[in-house]
Design a protein around this motif. Structure first.
Motif, PDB file in Angstrom:
ATOM      1  N   ILE A  36      -2.640   0.980 -11.289  1.00 42.52           N
ATOM      2  CA  ILE A  36      -2.778   1.532  -9.942  1.00 42.52           C
ATOM      3  C   ILE A  36      -3.898   2.572  -9.964  1.00 42.52           C
ATOM      4  O   ILE A  36      -3.832   3.543 -10.713  1.00 42.52           O
ATOM      5  N   LEU A  57       4.123  10.216  -7.239  1.00 41.50           N
ATOM      6  CA  LEU A  57       5.246  10.510  -8.124  1.00 41.50           C
ATOM      7  C   LEU A  57       4.893  10.536  -9.604  1.00 41.50           C
ATOM      8  O   LEU A  57       5.462  11.310 -10.355  1.00 41.50           O
ATOM      9  N   ASP A  58       3.991   9.662 -10.065  1.00 45.97           N
ATOM     10  CA  ASP A  58       3.724   9.617 -11.505  1.00 45.97           C
ATOM     11  C   ASP A  58       2.374   8.975 -11.797  1.00 45.97           C
ATOM     12  O   ASP A  58       2.248   7.754 -11.821  1.00 45.97           O
ATOM     13  N   ASP A 115       3.065   5.961  -2.849  1.00 42.24           N
ATOM     14  CA  ASP A 115       4.225   6.688  -3.394  1.00 42.24           C
ATOM     15  C   ASP A 115       4.121   6.827  -4.907  1.00 42.24           C
ATOM     16  O   ASP A 115       4.432   7.880  -5.469  1.00 42.24           O
ATOM     17  N   ALA A 116       3.684   5.759  -5.559  1.00 40.43           N
ATOM     18  CA  ALA A 116       3.563   5.804  -7.013  1.00 40.43           C
ATOM     19  C   ALA A 116       2.534   6.860  -7.420  1.00 40.43           C
ATOM     20  O   ALA A 116       2.745   7.602  -8.377  1.00 40.43           O
ATOM     21  N   ILE A 131       0.841  -1.201   0.000  1.00 37.24           N
ATOM     22  CA  ILE A 131       0.000   0.000   0.000  1.00 37.24           C
ATOM     23  C   ILE A 131       0.875   1.250   0.000  1.00 37.24           C
ATOM     24  O   ILE A 131       0.637   2.188  -0.756  1.00 37.24           O
ATOM     25  N   LEU A 180       3.761   1.534  -1.157  1.00 38.15           N
ATOM     26  CA  LEU A 180       4.345   1.655  -2.493  1.00 38.15           C
ATOM     27  C   LEU A 180       3.337   2.271  -3.470  1.00 38.15           C
ATOM     28  O   LEU A 180       3.676   3.185  -4.230  1.00 38.15           O
ATOM     29  N   ALA A 181       2.077   1.789  -3.408  1.00 38.67           N
ATOM     30  CA  ALA A 181       1.059   2.334  -4.311  1.00 38.67           C
ATOM     31  C   ALA A 181       0.868   3.828  -4.049  1.00 38.67           C
ATOM     32  O   ALA A 181       0.752   4.626  -4.986  1.00 38.67           O
ATOM     33  N   VAL A 221      -5.484   5.537  -9.055  1.00 41.83           N
ATOM     34  CA  VAL A 221      -5.072   6.775  -8.390  1.00 41.83           C
ATOM     35  C   VAL A 221      -6.149   7.268  -7.425  1.00 41.83           C
ATOM     36  O   VAL A 221      -5.863   7.599  -6.273  1.00 41.83           O
ATOM     37  N   THR A 224       0.674   8.970 -14.579  1.00 43.66           N
ATOM     38  CA  THR A 224       0.582   8.295 -15.877  1.00 43.66           C
ATOM     39  C   THR A 224       1.124   6.875 -15.775  1.00 43.66           C
ATOM     40  O   THR A 224       0.518   5.920 -16.262  1.00 43.66           O
ATOM     41  N   ALA A 225       2.278   6.742 -15.102  1.00 41.36           N
ATOM     42  CA  ALA A 225       2.837   5.403 -14.924  1.00 41.36           C
ATOM     43  C   ALA A 225       1.874   4.553 -14.097  1.00 41.36           C
ATOM     44  O   ALA A 225       1.704   3.365 -14.362  1.00 41.36           O
TER      45      ALA A 225
END
Lengths: 257, 385
Positions: free
Chosen positions: B272, B262-263, B258-259, B253, B255-256, B274, B265-266
């Motif tokens: 993921i 940070l980005d 943080d993603a 969680i 990690l998700a 958002v 689009t990625a």
């Protein structure tokens, strides 16, 4: 060989600009397809449309009985389509392992109970994922595989590219989209990277790859078939040798007299 | 992997904690402004010298290698301070406040440090917890532990009203929405007579299973301040919240989240969601703020709109920024400094917002990661491949 992906009459318009114009093409299971064409011919747009980042203006994208043009980016990823980006999109402050696990999102357990309370079960899943990630990265680079807990920002461009490709591969997709993997690399580095991709592919039978590339010797060496785009339309299709000899393709790249 | 306790490598962490505890005791004990100022300057110089001689790296490594011991030593340090000032209301009240601020800032840290959802209405969500406690204790016979839970839930639920506009905007615009909400909340309290208007409301002290926290314990001649009870309760809350936030960070969680920060689009390209993670982070954070608010209200026995201003929200954000975005240890230290300093150094009181603004600007310019920058995620402490 059966068809994995088939686009039919796919168009993408941005206002008056037609980026993809009635594009129809197909990809077979396990095939490596090269997508080439001059700058602005719609190659990356094509990737963005079939990965759900853009919504197609019209047309269908058949993929194992589903229409990707009507699905969200998340659903498309879950269906087994992954990609790399033309410009590196790694989360640089995070560790290399973290970046790989972002690509593995569909196979991780995200419930609060599992993550916060059942730490023993979490540890077991974590250790399994770590072993898998290390094995995958080792195919590309031995030295990188022992640095998985260092920030992605601490490695050079080639290694970042390798991490991006591993991130797209780790969830074991059926279709991998590579957007200019050789950008910013030397010939030698590119050759190594392509060898590594071919090795990985041997372990993943059925994995189809679409690759956008400007390095023609890469295209010549690894693709089985090429499609040439110009102004969002398919102008030629076939093995590299035939495509390269095509008059219309040469005109698209070099211009007419 | 279990590691045997190794006294030599744990020593730097334990010595550091003992030093910090000693400083806190002296600081809280000091009365004259010059003595307090002297202590602060002395501490700053000492920290600078220790950093020069490599002590910080030693202590950091030691803390990292013995996270359990380090956490236990922090709890012990708080207990020692509470024991030293067992009969004085003021230091214990301050200690309990710091611990509750830590809970709020842990919540903001989930929102802001992990998911990247800015929240400039932290004090408002804290206030929702306070007012929920005031209303429930005055008008119902609900057990007080449930009142605290209700405070958290109420903050989470009201926060969900903000989710739609927050999800539809980015950066400055999302920040503006939370600022507007904070101001709206305060105006709503001021004009609402049922909630006491600008004068606020009184509420009774807390009672858990017959244990009245507002009664000080008496042992023969010695009387223990009732705030010691609140210190224990707040310490337990802060410890549990800290542990859960740590686990959250060290999980898929975290990690998700943080993603998502940070980005985006990625994130979309790798499935993921958002919106789901922003909602999760926002709700969890507001829940923690509400919990802390409910306890705070029952501890002080009084709630009023003036305690939940935009300035208070800014102080909460500055604690997270100063400590090190995303680092629970950093905000723990920063909360202690930011809450206690102006209470003891009275001449700062009036200029505290100015002081923090200046500090935040300096930190962002020269040390963007905060005083204690966040390290790369370590999923299982002590785990080695």
């Amino acid at each position: 060989m059966s068809t994995l992906l088939a686009c039919d009459g796919l168009s993408m318009r941005f206002g008056g600009l037609v980026a993809l114009n009635q594009l129809s093409l197909s990809v077979n299971e396990g095939e490596i397809l090269g997508l080439i064409g001059p700058n602005g011919s719609g190659k990356t747009t094509f990737f963005n449309v079939i990965t759900g980042i853009y919504q197609a203006s019209e047309g269908r994208v058949d993929y194992r009985g589903q229409d990707l043009a009507r699905m969200s980016a998340q659903e498309i990823y879950r269906a087994g389509v992954t990609r790399t980006f033309q410009r590196s999109r790694l989360c640089l402050p995070l560790s290399i392992f973290d970046n790989l696990m972002i690509g593995n999102h569909r196979r991780l357990d995200h419930s609060l109970w599992f993550n916060l309370i059942r730490r023993g079960a979490f540890q077991a899943q974590f250790e399994g994922q770590y072993a898998a990630a290390q094995a995958l990265v080792r195919t590309f680079s031995q030295s990188l595989s022992v640095r998985l807990f260092e920030p992605a920002a601490s490695v050079n461009m080639i290694d970042r590219r390798r991490i991006e490709i591993c991130r797209a591969l780790i969830s074991q997709p059926t279709l991998l989209l590579l957007d200019e993997p050789s950008a910013g690399m030397t010939h030698e580095e590119t050759r190594e990277l392509m060898d590594d991709i071919l090795i990985v592919r041997e372990h993943m039978p059925g994995l189809a790859i679409i690759i956008i590339e400007h390095e023609m010797n890469v295209i010549e060496r690894i693709t089985e078939r090429c499609i040439v785009l110009n102004y969002g339309q398919k102008i030629c299709e076939g093995p590299y040798a035939r495509v390269a000899a095509d008059r219309e393709v040469q005109e698209a790249y070099l211009g007419t007299e | 992997m279990k590691r045997l306790f190794d006294p030599a490598s744990a020593a730097p962490a334990l010595i550091s904690m003992a030093g910090v505890t000693l400083f806190a005791v002296l600081f809280l004990h000091a009365e004259s402004q010059s003595a307090i100022l002297g202590l602060c300057i002395g501490m700053a110089v000492a920290l600078f010298l220790l950093a020069r001689f490599g002590w910080n790296a030693l202590a950091t490594a030691s803390f990292a290698g013995h996270s359990r011991t380090a956490q236990a030593s922090v709890v012990a340090g708080v207990l020692v301070i509470a024991a030293v000032f067992y009969d004085q209301h003021f230091p214990l009240l301050m200690l309990a406040s710091v611990l509750l601020y830590i809970v709020v800032c842990l919540g903001l840290n989930i929102q802001f440090g992990y998911a990247g959802v800015v929240n400039f209405a932290g004090a408002a969500f804290f206030g929702i917890g306070c007012y929920t406690a005031a209303v429930l204790t005055n008008h119902t016979a609900l057990p007080h532990l449930l009142v605290v839970l209700a405070g958290g839930l109420m903050a989470a639920v009201i926060g969900s009203l903000l989710i739609l506009p927050v999800l539809r905007t980015y950066g400055h615009y999302a920040a503006l929405i939370t600022i507007a909400f904070g101001i709206l909340f305060r105006v709503f309290l001021e004009v609402n007579d049922a909630l006491g208007g600008p004068q606020g409301m009184k509420l009774p002290g807390m009672e858990i299973f017959g244990w009245k926290l507002n009664d000080g314990l008496v042992f023969g001649e010695t009387e223990i301040s009732f705030y010691a009870n609140y210190v224990l309760l707040a310490l337990a809350m802060a410890a549990v919240a800290f542990m859960l936030v740590r686990r959250l960070e060290r999980s898929w969680i975290g990690l998700a989240l943080d993603a998502v920060r940070l980005d985006e689009t990625a994130c979309a390209a790798f499935g993921i969601d958002v919106a789901r993670w922003k909602i999760t982070a926002f709700t969890l954070g507001n829940f923690l703020a509400g919990l802390a608010g409910a306890v705070y209200a029952m501890m002080t026995g009084f709630v009023a709109p003036n305690s939940f201003t935009f300035g208070d929200s800014l102080i909460l954000v500055s604690i997270v920024l100063l400590g090190g975005i995303g680092n629970p240890w950093g905000l723990t230290v920063a909360a202690a400094v930011v809450v206690m300093l102006p209470e003891k150094l009275q001449f700062i009181q009036e200029y505290r917002l100015l002081l923090y603004a200046g500090l935040v600007i300096l930190i962002l310019l020269f040390r963007p990661g905060g005083l204690m920058p966040r390290q790369v995620r370590d999923y299982l402490p002590g785990w080695k491949p």
